[in-house]
Scaffold this motif. Sequence first.
Motif, PDB file in Angstrom:
ATOM      1  N   SER B 114      -5.615  73.062  -0.919  1.00 14.44           N
ATOM      2  CA  SER B 114      -6.359  74.047  -1.681  1.00 14.44           C
ATOM      3  C   SER B 114      -5.833  74.064  -3.106  1.00 14.44           C
ATOM      4  CB  SER B 114      -6.210  75.426  -1.037  1.00 14.44           C
ATOM      5  OG  SER B 114      -6.930  76.390  -1.765  1.00 14.44           O
ATOM      6  N   ALA B 115      -6.724  73.885  -4.075  1.00 12.57           N
ATOM      7  CA  ALA B 115      -6.274  73.688  -5.454  1.00 12.57           C
ATOM      8  C   ALA B 115      -7.089  74.478  -6.472  1.00 12.57           C
ATOM      9  CB  ALA B 115      -6.350  72.194  -5.789  1.00 12.57           C
ATOM     10  N   PRO B 116      -7.344  75.758  -6.243  1.00 11.14           N
ATOM     11  CA  PRO B 116      -8.171  76.494  -7.189  1.00 11.14           C
ATOM     12  C   PRO B 116      -7.485  76.670  -8.532  1.00 11.14           C
ATOM     13  CG  PRO B 116      -7.260  77.963  -5.546  1.00 11.14           C
ATOM     14  CD  PRO B 116      -6.904  76.583  -5.122  1.00 11.14           C
ATOM     15  N   SER B 117      -8.291  76.811  -9.551  1.00 13.16           N
ATOM     16  CA  SER B 117      -7.802  76.894 -10.914  1.00 13.16           C
ATOM     17  C   SER B 117      -6.882  78.098 -11.101  1.00 13.16           C
ATOM     18  CB  SER B 117      -8.996  77.003 -11.874  1.00 13.16           C
ATOM     19  OG  SER B 117      -8.552  77.204 -13.200  1.00 13.16           O
ATOM     20  N   GLY B 118      -5.736  77.863 -11.713  1.00 15.30           N
ATOM     21  CA  GLY B 118      -4.819  78.953 -12.003  1.00 15.30           C
ATOM     22  C   GLY B 118      -3.994  79.431 -10.837  1.00 15.30           C
ATOM     23  N   PHE B 119      -4.145  78.828  -9.699  1.00 13.78           N
ATOM     24  CA  PHE B 119      -3.421  79.214  -8.493  1.00 13.78           C
ATOM     25  C   PHE B 119      -2.328  78.198  -8.178  1.00 13.78           C
ATOM     26  CE2 PHE B 119      -6.321  82.056  -5.680  1.00 13.78           C
ATOM     27  CZ  PHE B 119      -6.628  82.850  -6.759  1.00 13.78           C
ATOM     28  N   ILE B 120      -1.281  78.675  -7.504  1.00 15.81           N
ATOM     29  CA  ILE B 120      -0.386  77.760  -6.807  1.00 15.81           C
ATOM     30  C   ILE B 120      -1.219  76.953  -5.808  1.00 15.81           C
ATOM     31  CG2 ILE B 120       1.281  77.831  -4.891  1.00 15.81           C
ATOM     32  CD1 ILE B 120       2.879  79.841  -6.420  1.00 15.81           C
ATOM     33  N   LYS B 121      -0.825  75.687  -5.603  1.00 15.36           N
ATOM     34  CA  LYS B 121      -1.572  74.844  -4.658  1.00 15.36           C
ATOM     35  C   LYS B 121      -0.906  74.930  -3.290  1.00 15.36           C
ATOM     36  CE  LYS B 121      -2.887  73.673  -8.765  1.00 15.36           C
ATOM     37  NZ  LYS B 121      -3.697  74.654  -9.492  1.00 15.36           N
ATOM     38  N   THR B 122      -1.709  75.023  -2.259  1.00 21.87           N
ATOM     39  CA  THR B 122      -1.175  75.099  -0.903  1.00 21.87           C
ATOM     40  C   THR B 122      -1.841  74.060  -0.015  1.00 21.87           C
ATOM     41  OG1 THR B 122      -2.799  76.788  -0.309  1.00 21.87           O
ATOM     42  CG2 THR B 122      -0.656  77.574  -1.061  1.00 21.87           C
ATOM     43  N   LEU B 123      -1.092  73.642   0.988  1.00 20.71           N
ATOM     44  CA  LEU B 123      -1.594  72.668   1.954  1.00 20.71           C
ATOM     45  C   LEU B 123      -1.297  73.149   3.356  1.00 20.71           C
ATOM     46  CD1 LEU B 123      -0.086  70.750  -0.432  1.00 20.71           C
ATOM     47  CD2 LEU B 123      -1.023  68.990   1.022  1.00 20.71           C
ATOM     48  N   PHE B 124      -2.208  72.862   4.271  1.00 19.10           N
ATOM     49  CA  PHE B 124      -1.943  73.033   5.691  1.00 19.10           C
ATOM     50  C   PHE B 124      -2.123  71.666   6.326  1.00 19.10           C
ATOM     51  CE2 PHE B 124      -1.408  75.758   9.321  1.00 19.10           C
ATOM     52  CZ  PHE B 124      -1.918  74.989  10.353  1.00 19.10           C
ATOM     53  N   LEU B 125      -1.139  71.206   7.091  1.00 28.11           N
ATOM     54  CA  LEU B 125      -1.291  69.896   7.696  1.00 28.11           C
ATOM     55  C   LEU B 125      -0.693  69.847   9.093  1.00 28.11           C
ATOM     56  CD1 LEU B 125       1.567  68.046   7.563  1.00 28.11           C
ATOM     57  CD2 LEU B 125       1.062  68.130   5.150  1.00 28.11           C
ATOM     58  N   THR B 126      -1.243  68.937   9.887  1.00 30.28           N
ATOM     59  CA  THR B 126      -0.723  68.661  11.221  1.00 30.28           C
ATOM     60  C   THR B 126      -0.412  67.180  11.319  1.00 30.28           C
ATOM     61  OG1 THR B 126      -2.957  68.386  12.091  1.00 30.28           O
ATOM     62  CG2 THR B 126      -1.941  70.535  12.353  1.00 30.28           C
ATOM     63  N   GLN B 127       0.669  66.881  12.026  1.00 32.87           N
ATOM     64  CA  GLN B 127       1.129  65.500  12.187  1.00 32.87           C
ATOM     65  C   GLN B 127       1.314  65.209  13.664  1.00 32.87           C
ATOM     66  OE1 GLN B 127       4.869  65.745  10.184  1.00 32.87           O
ATOM     67  NE2 GLN B 127       4.016  65.415   8.141  1.00 32.87           N
ATOM     68  N   LEU B 128       0.790  64.072  14.084  1.00 33.28           N
ATOM     69  CA  LEU B 128       1.031  63.574  15.438  1.00 33.28           C
ATOM     70  C   LEU B 128       1.802  62.276  15.304  1.00 33.28           C
ATOM     71  CD1 LEU B 128      -2.705  63.423  16.604  1.00 33.28           C
ATOM     72  CD2 LEU B 128      -1.360  65.489  16.210  1.00 33.28           C
ATOM     73  N   THR B 129       2.929  62.160  15.998  1.00 36.31           N
ATOM     74  CA  THR B 129       3.741  60.952  15.931  1.00 36.31           C
ATOM     75  C   THR B 129       3.822  60.311  17.304  1.00 36.31           C
ATOM     76  OG1 THR B 129       5.051  61.869  14.133  1.00 36.31           O
ATOM     77  CG2 THR B 129       5.974  59.987  15.287  1.00 36.31           C
ATOM     78  N   TYR B 130       3.569  59.021  17.319  1.00 35.62           N
ATOM     79  CA  TYR B 130       3.501  58.248  18.560  1.00 35.62           C
ATOM     80  C   TYR B 130       4.772  57.431  18.718  1.00 35.62           C
ATOM     81  CZ  TYR B 130       1.945  54.347  21.513  1.00 35.62           C
ATOM     82  OH  TYR B 130       1.843  53.404  22.489  1.00 35.62           O
ATOM     83  N   THR B 131       5.208  57.269  19.949  1.00 38.23           N
ATOM     84  CA  THR B 131       6.381  56.430  20.219  1.00 38.23           C
ATOM     85  C   THR B 131       5.935  55.081  20.780  1.00 38.23           C
ATOM     86  OG1 THR B 131       7.676  58.404  20.674  1.00 38.23           O
ATOM     87  CG2 THR B 131       8.585  56.298  21.404  1.00 38.23           C
ATOM     88  N   SER B 132       5.577  55.073  22.050  1.00 41.35           N
ATOM     89  CA  SER B 132       5.130  53.851  22.718  1.00 41.35           C
ATOM     90  C   SER B 132       4.500  54.245  24.043  1.00 41.35           C
ATOM     91  CB  SER B 132       6.285  52.870  22.954  1.00 41.35           C
ATOM     92  OG  SER B 132       7.229  53.462  23.823  1.00 41.35           O
ATOM     93  N   GLY B 133       3.767  53.336  24.622  1.00 42.02           N
ATOM     94  CA  GLY B 133       3.129  53.629  25.901  1.00 42.02           C
ATOM     95  C   GLY B 133       2.242  54.852  25.798  1.00 42.02           C
ATOM     96  N   THR B 134       2.486  55.843  26.617  1.00 43.62           N
ATOM     97  CA  THR B 134       1.739  57.100  26.548  1.00 43.62           C
ATOM     98  C   THR B 134       2.626  58.244  26.070  1.00 43.62           C
ATOM     99  OG1 THR B 134       2.171  57.549  28.880  1.00 43.62           O
ATOM    100  CG2 THR B 134       0.121  56.384  28.348  1.00 43.62           C
ATOM    101  N   THR B 135       3.679  57.920  25.375  1.00 41.56           N
ATOM    102  CA  THR B 135       4.613  58.937  24.902  1.00 41.56           C
ATOM    103  C   THR B 135       4.342  59.291  23.455  1.00 41.56           C
ATOM    104  OG1 THR B 135       6.322  58.151  26.407  1.00 41.56           O
ATOM    105  CG2 THR B 135       7.039  59.525  24.562  1.00 41.56           C
ATOM    106  N   MET B 136       4.076  60.576  23.253  1.00 43.28           N
ATOM    107  CA  MET B 136       3.994  61.123  21.897  1.00 43.28           C
ATOM    108  C   MET B 136       5.383  61.617  21.532  1.00 43.28           C
ATOM    109  SD  MET B 136       0.818  60.931  20.906  1.00 43.28           S
ATOM    110  CE  MET B 136       0.776  62.099  19.562  1.00 43.28           C
ATOM    111  N   ALA B 137       5.848  61.251  20.356  1.00 45.02           N
ATOM    112  CA  ALA B 137       7.199  61.644  19.960  1.00 45.02           C
ATOM    113  C   ALA B 137       7.247  63.094  19.499  1.00 45.02           C
ATOM    114  CB  ALA B 137       7.702  60.719  18.858  1.00 45.02           C
ATOM    115  N   ASN B 138       6.410  63.393  18.525  1.00 47.70           N
ATOM    116  CA  ASN B 138       6.477  64.699  17.873  1.00 47.70           C
ATOM    117  C   ASN B 138       5.083  65.241  17.596  1.00 47.70           C
ATOM    118  OD1 ASN B 138       9.323  64.223  17.545  1.00 47.70           O
ATOM    119  ND2 ASN B 138       8.837  63.024  15.715  1.00 47.70           N
TER     120      ASN B 138
END
Lengths: 339, 178
Positions: B114-138
């Motif tokens: 979010s980057a409106p004029s005159g405002f601090i910029k903010t972000l919301f994010l999600t991360q999926l991290t994969y290891t191997s096989g069917t294992t998600m790390a994080n």
Amino acid sequence: MITSILGGVVFDSGDLASAASSISTGNILNGDKDGWYTIIIRHIGGAAGGSNCLFRLNNDSGANYGRKGIVASNTSVGDWSATGETYAVATNAENTHSGFYVGRLYAKSGSVRLINGFRVKDINGTTVTEIVPHGTVWNNTADNITNITFYVGTANHLGIGTRIIILKSDNFTESAWVRVGSQVLGAPASSVTFSGLDGDRDVLYYLSGSFLNAYAGANTLLLNFNADATNYGYQNLQALNTSLTAGRGTFTGVILAYANAQNEYGQFNQLIFAKQGFIRPCIGNRVMSVSGTTVTAIDAIAHSWNVTNTNLTQMVVSGASNGLAAGTQVDLYALRPLG
Amino acid sequence: MFIGTRIGIPMMQYGTAFGSLNFSCFQEILDFTATGSESSTSVAVDGDTDKEYKIVVRNLDSADAVNLLLGGDTTTYGYQRLTNTAGTIAAARDTSEATIGVCPALSLTEMSLSAPSGFIKTLFLTQLTYTSGTTMANFNIYGYSYDGTATFTSLDFSSASGNFTAGTRITVFARRSQ
């Protein structure tokens, strides 16, 4: 998590007129060309003893799925992980209750397929049982995705009113999302209103915004539908510094955003299933009380609007008196499925 | 009705999109797929005009993250995060980051900036991290702050070390109308 609402409709089951045990897209998908898919499921439980709604890519029933997420149920927070499953887990609803799911599937072959998902389990009235933001892996790098099959373990548990909509981010010729309202405040205000809506036609709305708190104190922004201030429930999951909390309750609106003090910022998103006939579920996220490089808190939250028999025609975002500073922006998008 | 209440008139915009999400709400402004010979990529923007960006990163590197700078600024970021790391749930805050750690190795990240004029910029994010096989790390959720109210004019993505791995993909959509 709901960070974007991009895409055109590639599949829409419509509201099921009769209960079913499975729904397949048929071979209409082309994962290598369609970019990524957004899968949206509003599940109405259709059978006693039923629970999860699951899905398989290319109807792969091998032990090729895994997941990891964070589950929040009332005040409890925990790990939600599994490996070697024969399905991807979507939503969950008991008989006559509702569940809600949004998943973003990065579909291109060449690497394992990952799905960024948000699961809302079993909504009954204003009680939202559980939320799970999570990731899922399909351990298949080679095959182009051509179909998705949704199914339940109990016969006919995809009840009347269940709806599955799939969007694709590329390879389409007709837009589905339209921006139906945009407010950028030129002066402080107490509220922002979107009128003339038709939730039964639009089916889904996405509300996105950022605000600066102009109020000399704490300011909670609420989202109210049709001026109703009594029929909302929620389940949330929140992180504040090193503290993790979760909670379930009822409130006077959808809890949209929050700033603890004047001149703090907030960012919010909400995806709203708007069509009447059943409770209206919402899922969203918040970045709260931002000042300088300090982000005070973040949260994921799901709501229930327990009004089933009225078309949604108005949305109001409101908070403390003149608490929305100039520059505050709120956008509203409608899905408008074709046909 | 409170003083200052604004009434929104629904604007029905029906656009016909050909190709990648060039429709009446968001415009694709970057679709970068690494060949393995690049260590960075950028897109010129006007944050005040666009006001909002949707960004998706699929990082195929097995060791190095993809980072993001707003307008090349390396000094003014902070975050609050909620993480599941190999089954351990935790929360943490940092107020002095030099970059936005957008996408760890072997991950998929989605974010809303979010980057409106005159405002601090903010972000919301999600991360999926994969290891191997069917294992998600994080699985991680972040809220970021960029402590700058001025317009930023570029989104600058870079590999944390060396080049992007071939096939790593970065897609950016800006809130623009046709």
